[in-house]
Design an enzyme around this catalytic site. Structure first.
Site, PDB file in Angstrom:
ATOM      1  CD  GLU A  45       7.805  64.916  83.507  1.00 57.31           C
ATOM      2  OE1 GLU A  45       8.544  64.712  82.531  1.00 57.31           O
ATOM      3  OE2 GLU A  45       6.556  64.982  83.423  1.00 57.31           O
ATOM      4  CB  THR A  74      13.383  62.864  79.722  1.00 63.86           C
ATOM      5  OG1 THR A  74      12.640  64.084  79.728  1.00 63.86           O
ATOM      6  CG2 THR A  74      13.913  62.641  78.300  1.00 63.86           C
ATOM      7  CE  LYS A 134       5.364  62.147  78.055  1.00 66.92           C
ATOM      8  NZ  LYS A 134       6.699  62.704  78.388  1.00 66.92           N
TER       9      LYS A 134
END
Length: 222
Positions: A45, A74, A134
């Site tokens: 990521e 993000t 998450k």
């Protein structure tokens, strides 16, 4: 050709580790992704806090192909989610529940990993269409929180992110996490800046082994 979402999610659960790259520069990030792959990590990521992150995601996706799934982290809004998917992000990660981001991912059949912190947020993220929720920041709640959540939410896939390390990783797996999101323990900013790619590969191999051993121990107790 983009890998089918369900196949990608199956591989995520099989490998169990998502590497999270945060850096002050794009320099060396492709090599870092290659080093992680050499250590067995199939999911990388790249956060949108990295300068020119979309260009890095695009290049990494081309260089590593189906060997590694490159994701965008993000991601806070729908436009950014669309841009990330357009350049080749195989999955999209948010630090919070962002309905518009989840909607874009569902429309494009791309895996979405929204962040959540409370039982209410976890359920909301799942019902909106999040594929893996998450838990962030996971270090605030710890592994016991995952075990507790799995009681009422046995079908919701959970992944801790936030200060996950070698010591806590097996506890999260045993508590029901389908994978772990790991940043500095694999490749912190200093290691990246120093271009210590061999060390990154060793870190990756060790985390993969830790996850595998934790799962084997779970099978032994089943």
């Amino acid at each position: 050709m983009r890998t089918n979402k369900q196949e990608m999610l199956a591989r995520l659960k099989a490998s169990g580790v998502v590497a999270i790259l945060r850096a002050d520069s794009v320099d060396g990030l492709i090599e870092v992704a290659q080093a992680l792959a050499a250590g067995g990590v199939e999911f990388v990521e790249i956060t949108l806090t990295v300068p020119n992150a979309l260009a890095v995601i695009e290049q990494a996706a081309k260089v590593l192909g189906e060997r590694v799934f490159i994701g965008a982290g993000t991601v806070l809004d729908a436009a950014t989610a669309r841009d990330a998917i357009k350049v080749g992000a195989g999955y999209v990660v948010s630090p919070a529940v962002r309905p518009a981001v989840i909607e874009v991912c569902r429309a494009q059949d791309v895996a979405c990993m929204p962040g959540a912190m409370t039982p209410t947020e976890v359920l909301e993220a799942w019902e909106l269409g999040g594929d893996v929720i998450k838990i962030f920041p996971a270090n605030v709640v710890g592994p016991q929180f995952f075990k507790d959540l799995k009681g009422p939410y046995p079908k919701i896939e959970l992944m801790p992110t936030g200060a996950v390390n070698r010591e806590t990783a097996p506890h999260y797996i045993k508590a029901g996490a389908c994978a772990i999101g790991v940043g500095g323990e694999l490749a912190n900013k200093q290691v990246i800046a120093a271009r210590e790619f061999d060390k990154i590969s060793r870190n990756a191999a060790e985390l993969i082994c830790i996850v595998k051993e934790a799962r084997e121990q779970m099978k032994g107790k089943a």
